[in-house]
Write a protein that holds these residues in place. Sequence first.
Motif, PDB file in Angstrom:
ATOM      1  N   ASP A   6      75.588 -12.323 -79.358  1.00 37.97           N
ATOM      2  CA  ASP A   6      75.881 -11.137 -80.162  1.00 37.97           C
ATOM      3  C   ASP A   6      76.636 -11.608 -81.404  1.00 37.97           C
ATOM      4  O   ASP A   6      77.817 -11.961 -81.327  1.00 37.97           O
ATOM      5  CB  ASP A   6      76.722 -10.144 -79.360  1.00 37.97           C
ATOM      6  N   ALA A   7      75.954 -11.638 -82.557  1.00 33.17           N
ATOM      7  CA  ALA A   7      76.552 -12.136 -83.797  1.00 33.17           C
ATOM      8  C   ALA A   7      76.864 -10.992 -84.762  1.00 33.17           C
ATOM      9  O   ALA A   7      77.068 -11.229 -85.951  1.00 33.17           O
ATOM     10  CB  ALA A   7      75.617 -13.154 -84.451  1.00 33.17           C
ATOM     11  N   ARG A   8      76.902  -9.779 -84.266  1.00 37.36           N
ATOM     12  CA  ARG A   8      77.239  -8.646 -85.130  1.00 37.36           C
ATOM     13  C   ARG A   8      78.668  -8.802 -85.637  1.00 37.36           C
ATOM     14  O   ARG A   8      79.558  -9.179 -84.886  1.00 37.36           O
ATOM     15  CB  ARG A   8      77.083  -7.330 -84.371  1.00 37.36           C
ATOM     16  N   CYS A  12      78.586 -14.839 -92.940  1.00 33.68           N
ATOM     17  CA  CYS A  12      77.779 -16.019 -93.253  1.00 33.68           C
ATOM     18  C   CYS A  12      78.703 -17.229 -93.374  1.00 33.68           C
ATOM     19  O   CYS A  12      79.783 -17.120 -93.964  1.00 33.68           O
ATOM     20  CB  CYS A  12      77.033 -15.785 -94.565  1.00 33.68           C
ATOM     21  N   PRO A  15      76.383 -16.682 -88.067  1.00 31.90           N
ATOM     22  CA  PRO A  15      75.205 -16.443 -87.219  1.00 31.90           C
ATOM     23  C   PRO A  15      74.249 -17.638 -87.173  1.00 31.90           C
ATOM     24  O   PRO A  15      73.690 -17.953 -86.115  1.00 31.90           O
ATOM     25  CB  PRO A  15      74.539 -15.223 -87.875  1.00 31.90           C
ATOM     26  N   THR A  19      73.355 -19.951 -83.911  1.00 31.89           N
ATOM     27  CA  THR A  19      71.959 -20.215 -83.559  1.00 31.89           C
ATOM     28  C   THR A  19      71.721 -21.708 -83.402  1.00 31.89           C
ATOM     29  O   THR A  19      71.088 -22.163 -82.434  1.00 31.89           O
ATOM     30  CB  THR A  19      71.021 -19.647 -84.647  1.00 31.89           C
ATOM     31  N   VAL A  35      71.998  -9.461 -84.691  1.00 30.54           N
ATOM     32  CA  VAL A  35      72.737  -9.432 -85.956  1.00 30.54           C
ATOM     33  C   VAL A  35      72.674  -8.021 -86.532  1.00 30.54           C
ATOM     34  O   VAL A  35      71.800  -7.234 -86.175  1.00 30.54           O
ATOM     35  CB  VAL A  35      72.183 -10.458 -86.978  1.00 30.54           C
ATOM     36  N   ASP A  36      73.617  -7.733 -87.448  1.00 25.19           N
ATOM     37  CA  ASP A  36      73.731  -6.350 -87.916  1.00 25.19           C
ATOM     38  C   ASP A  36      73.416  -6.169 -89.401  1.00 25.19           C
ATOM     39  O   ASP A  36      73.744  -5.134 -89.977  1.00 25.19           O
ATOM     40  CB  ASP A  36      75.127  -5.798 -87.611  1.00 25.19           C
ATOM     41  N   SER A  40      71.718 -11.773 -92.596  1.00 25.68           N
ATOM     42  CA  SER A  40      71.879 -12.606 -91.401  1.00 25.68           C
ATOM     43  C   SER A  40      70.559 -12.772 -90.677  1.00 25.68           C
ATOM     44  O   SER A  40      70.231 -13.875 -90.217  1.00 25.68           O
ATOM     45  CB  SER A  40      72.919 -11.988 -90.454  1.00 25.68           C
ATOM     46  N   LYS A  41      69.799 -11.700 -90.577  1.00 25.83           N
ATOM     47  CA  LYS A  41      68.492 -11.778 -89.915  1.00 25.83           C
ATOM     48  C   LYS A  41      67.586 -12.780 -90.621  1.00 25.83           C
ATOM     49  O   LYS A  41      66.987 -13.661 -89.996  1.00 25.83           O
ATOM     50  CB  LYS A  41      67.842 -10.393 -89.882  1.00 25.83           C
ATOM     51  N   ASN A  63      70.272  -2.652 -86.333  1.00 29.29           N
ATOM     52  CA  ASN A  63      70.538  -4.034 -85.955  1.00 29.29           C
ATOM     53  C   ASN A  63      69.210  -4.768 -85.806  1.00 29.29           C
ATOM     54  O   ASN A  63      68.146  -4.148 -85.745  1.00 29.29           O
ATOM     55  CB  ASN A  63      71.311  -4.100 -84.632  1.00 29.29           C
TER      56      ASN A  63
END
Length: 197
Positions: A6-8, A12, A15, A19, A35-36, A40-41, A63
């Motif tokens: 859970d990287a919410r 930067c 995340p 990974t 990610v939120d 980040s995604k 998310n």
Amino acid sequence: MSINIDARGLACPQPVIATKKALEGITDGVVTILVDNMVSKENVVKFSTAHGCGVSVINQDGNFLVKISKGAPMPEQAVISEPVAGGHTVYVMTQDTLGKGKDELGAVLMKGFIYTLLEIKPLPKAILFMNGGILLTIADSPVIENLKKLEQAGIEILSCGTCLDYFAVKDKLAVGGITNMYTIVEMMSAASKVITL
């Protein structure tokens, strides 16, 4: 093996680093990271595909659930540029003017500099934009057309996602892609020469 992260709320490049550590800990299996935000995604997807993993993304109420497969690529795997190999020059642009002194003169010099990059051989491998430098990659930039030509010539153009968010211009990005500090450091470390302006 399966790992869930859970990287919410993580800034930067956290995340991406989470990974990286998870993927390094397995030979094959699936890492799922939540990610939120879009930056980040995109950064997690780019990092994962650049390192030979398959990726799929599910949008969950704002998310993003990024599922990364190591060892057996998924059909949804994206194709992006490989990390920079040795023997290449990387430019890092940290402001939208060139030199110190008068901004008006600096803007003229920067326009000439970007144009001249089209004429040098060999061409640089990548141009990375951070801090005020990202203002060169947005729609109303006076150098945007030449940056597009550089991208068409095969030069990777990447802008810092945190910087785009800070200046609130992410929706105005007009050339290249969005990156993160991990990738920036990785590319600078792999280059044979880094020139910072």
